[in-house]
Design an enzyme around this catalytic site. Structure first.
Site, short mmCIF file in Angstrom:
data_model
loop_
_atom_site.label_atom_id
_atom_site.label_comp_id
_atom_site.label_asym_id
_atom_site.label_seq_id
_atom_site.Cartn_x
_atom_site.Cartn_y
_atom_site.Cartn_z
N PRO A 31 89.49 -19.27 -114.83
CA PRO A 31 89.08 -19.59 -113.46
C PRO A 31 89.54 -18.53 -112.46
CG PRO A 31 91.00 -20.88 -114.06
CD PRO A 31 90.63 -20.08 -115.28
N GLY A 32 88.71 -18.24 -111.51
CA GLY A 32 89.09 -17.33 -110.43
C GLY A 32 89.02 -18.11 -109.13
N ARG A 33 87.79 -18.37 -108.70
CA ARG A 33 87.53 -19.02 -107.41
C ARG A 33 88.28 -20.35 -107.26
NH1 ARG A 33 82.62 -18.11 -104.75
NH2 ARG A 33 81.77 -17.47 -106.76
N CYS A 46 77.44 -1.47 -87.94
CA CYS A 46 76.13 -1.10 -87.42
C CYS A 46 74.96 -1.62 -88.25
CB CYS A 46 76.07 0.42 -87.38
SG CYS A 46 76.38 1.10 -89.02
N GLU A 47 74.97 -2.88 -88.60
CA GLU A 47 73.88 -3.44 -89.40
C GLU A 47 73.62 -4.86 -88.94
OE1 GLU A 47 73.16 -2.67 -93.17
OE2 GLU A 47 74.54 -0.99 -93.42
#
Ligand code: LLP
Length: 420
Positions: free
Chosen positions: A279-281, A347-348
């Site tokens: 598991p990570g999250r 800038c996006e």
């Protein structure tokens, strides 16, 4: 608007706290944007995970791709947790954090020869193989080092994880793993790989999976293969079901771990081997926030914008997956609600943390907390627009400490000036 409140990130009076420390105090001391993690969330989540699966012989390997800060890895390692690493960099991080090689799994769909050599040199617990060519390379590399490589084959079960297409990994169309038919051929021929000891079967079907069914379908499919191999005399030692357990970011309904365990136990029991989890999250997402400061507010063509000093470069999940992260004030002092886009200085137009979000009116200088940012936050941060990646702070009860400083511009320019 709604406020997310947990035992680890909680309002006391008007102030958001991480454990016993006011978030505004950390923001003032270390500047913004800053990642703030709750050490006790990490520890409790690991314990909860272990507890849910205590009915089977198992080991947990923290997928450190979700949060690879050395102090975070060490927090898990100190609890006895193993670590799943996906690259040389993550391997070095795990080792530097003090993880013992026999508690490390080396993963990755495209490992280089050097990464394989390092895995063998350090004697990691297991190297996961994801293609027949990689298995050949592991075999020849191990031979050249006079070693026997412990190898598990990651099998692609062709099961739909029912998650965002970018983080679905167990379908036939995905690049991951080896199809069952080919895996069976390789395993059956295991004696011909003189420098490999095949240790197990591995799967990982995707991430942020909120239903039990895809896990059950994949585990049942691969359990059949496992039992077939066992009956053929292939001496497998473990079954690795990967990670992917979903968490709540907003109002998603997810399952309880006990529900998943209850569903999988009958199959696991038939296998009679060690069960591995990666598991990570689950272990990190809701243990972290990104605190940022409001720079400007404005209204353009009837649309409200809140421009903060945190950006897609600090937390890219909303931009690339359309992921939801709750955003709430660090100090509750406004009254009027508004609907706004919460955006960064990059800038996006793709640089947003939230779109059309209900929020209490805020003003220049206020702090906002982007919630559930402990997984795939800092690890995916970038330097676009030559922005420095945020600092990271770990809270433990009433105290907190810096676990990574904000980058300096010298870090960013590295040796470019010397090479001018
Ligand atoms: N094991 C393997 C082999 C993996 O590839 C992953 C994640 C995990 C374990 C841990 O999965 P988890 O329990 O964290 O779901 N950047 C994306 C997530 C990518 C996941 C990649 N692999 C996001 O921000 O949602």
């Amino acid at each position: 608007m709604q406020y997310l409140d947990s035992a680890y990130f909680k309002y006391k009076g008007n102030n958001l706290y991480c454990e016993g420390v006011p978030v505004s105090k950390i923001a003032e001391e270390y500047g913004t944007p800053v990642y703030i993690y709750s050490r006790n969330f990490f520890i409790d989540s690991y314990r909860k995970f272990n507890n849910a699966f205590k009915g089977v012989r198992h080991s947990v390997f923290f997928a450190c791709k979700s949060n690879f800060n050395l102090s975070v890895i060490k927090t898990f390692a100190d609890q006895g947790c193993g670590v799943d690493v996906n690259s040389e960099g993550e391997l070095l991080r795990a080792l530097k954090a003090g993880v013992k090689p026999e508690k490390i799994i080396l993963t990755g769909v495209g490992k280089t020869e050097r990464e394989i050599m390092l895995g063998l040199e350090y004697d990691v617990l297991m190297i996961k193989a994801e293609s027949p060519q990689e298995i050949e390379l592991i075999n020849s590399t191990a031979a050249s080092m006079n070693k026997t490589a412990p190898v598990a084959i990651r099998v692609n079960p062709d099961v739909d994880a029912q998650t965002h297409p970018y983080i679905s990994t167990g379908l036939a169309e995905n690049k991951f793993g080896i199809e069952a038919k080919t895996a069976l051929e390789i395993f059956s021929d295991y004696r011909s790989y003189k420098n490999i000891r095949f240790t197990g079967i591995d799967m990982h079907i995707g991430s942020q999976i909120t239903k039990v069914e895809p896990f059950a379908a994949a585990v049942e499919k691969l359990a059949e293969l496992f039992l077939q191999l066992k009956s053929m005399g292939v001496p497998l030692e473990h079954f690795d079901m990967g990670g992917g357990i979903g968490v709540t970011y907003n109002s998603e309904k997810t399952f309880e771990l006990e529900e998943l365990a209850g569903r999988l136990f009958p199959t696991f029991n038939k296998l009679g081997c060690d069960i591995f989890f990666e598991p990570g999250r689950y272990l990190t997402a809701n243990g972290g926030i990104l605190a940022a400061q409001v720079l400007y507010t404005k209204k353009n063509h009837d649309k409200n914008f809140i421009i903060i000093d945190g950006a897609m470069t600090d937390l890219i999940r909303p931009s690339i997956y359309g992921a939801y992260h709750h955003i709430q004030p660090v100090v509750l002092n406004g009254a009027n609600e508004l609907i706004a886009d919460i955006v960064g200085p990059v800038c996006e137009s793709g640089d947003f943390l939230a779109k059309n979000r209900e929020l209490i009116e805020c003003k220049h200088g206020d702090y906002l907390a982007v919630m559930s940012a402990g997984a795939y936050g800092m690890v995916m941060a970038s330097n676009y627009n030559s922005r420095r990646r945020p600092a990271e702070v770990l809270v433990d009860g009433d105290s907190c400490r810096l676990i990574r400083s904000r980058e300096t511009f010298d870090h960013l320019m590295f040796d470019e000036e010397k090479l001018l």
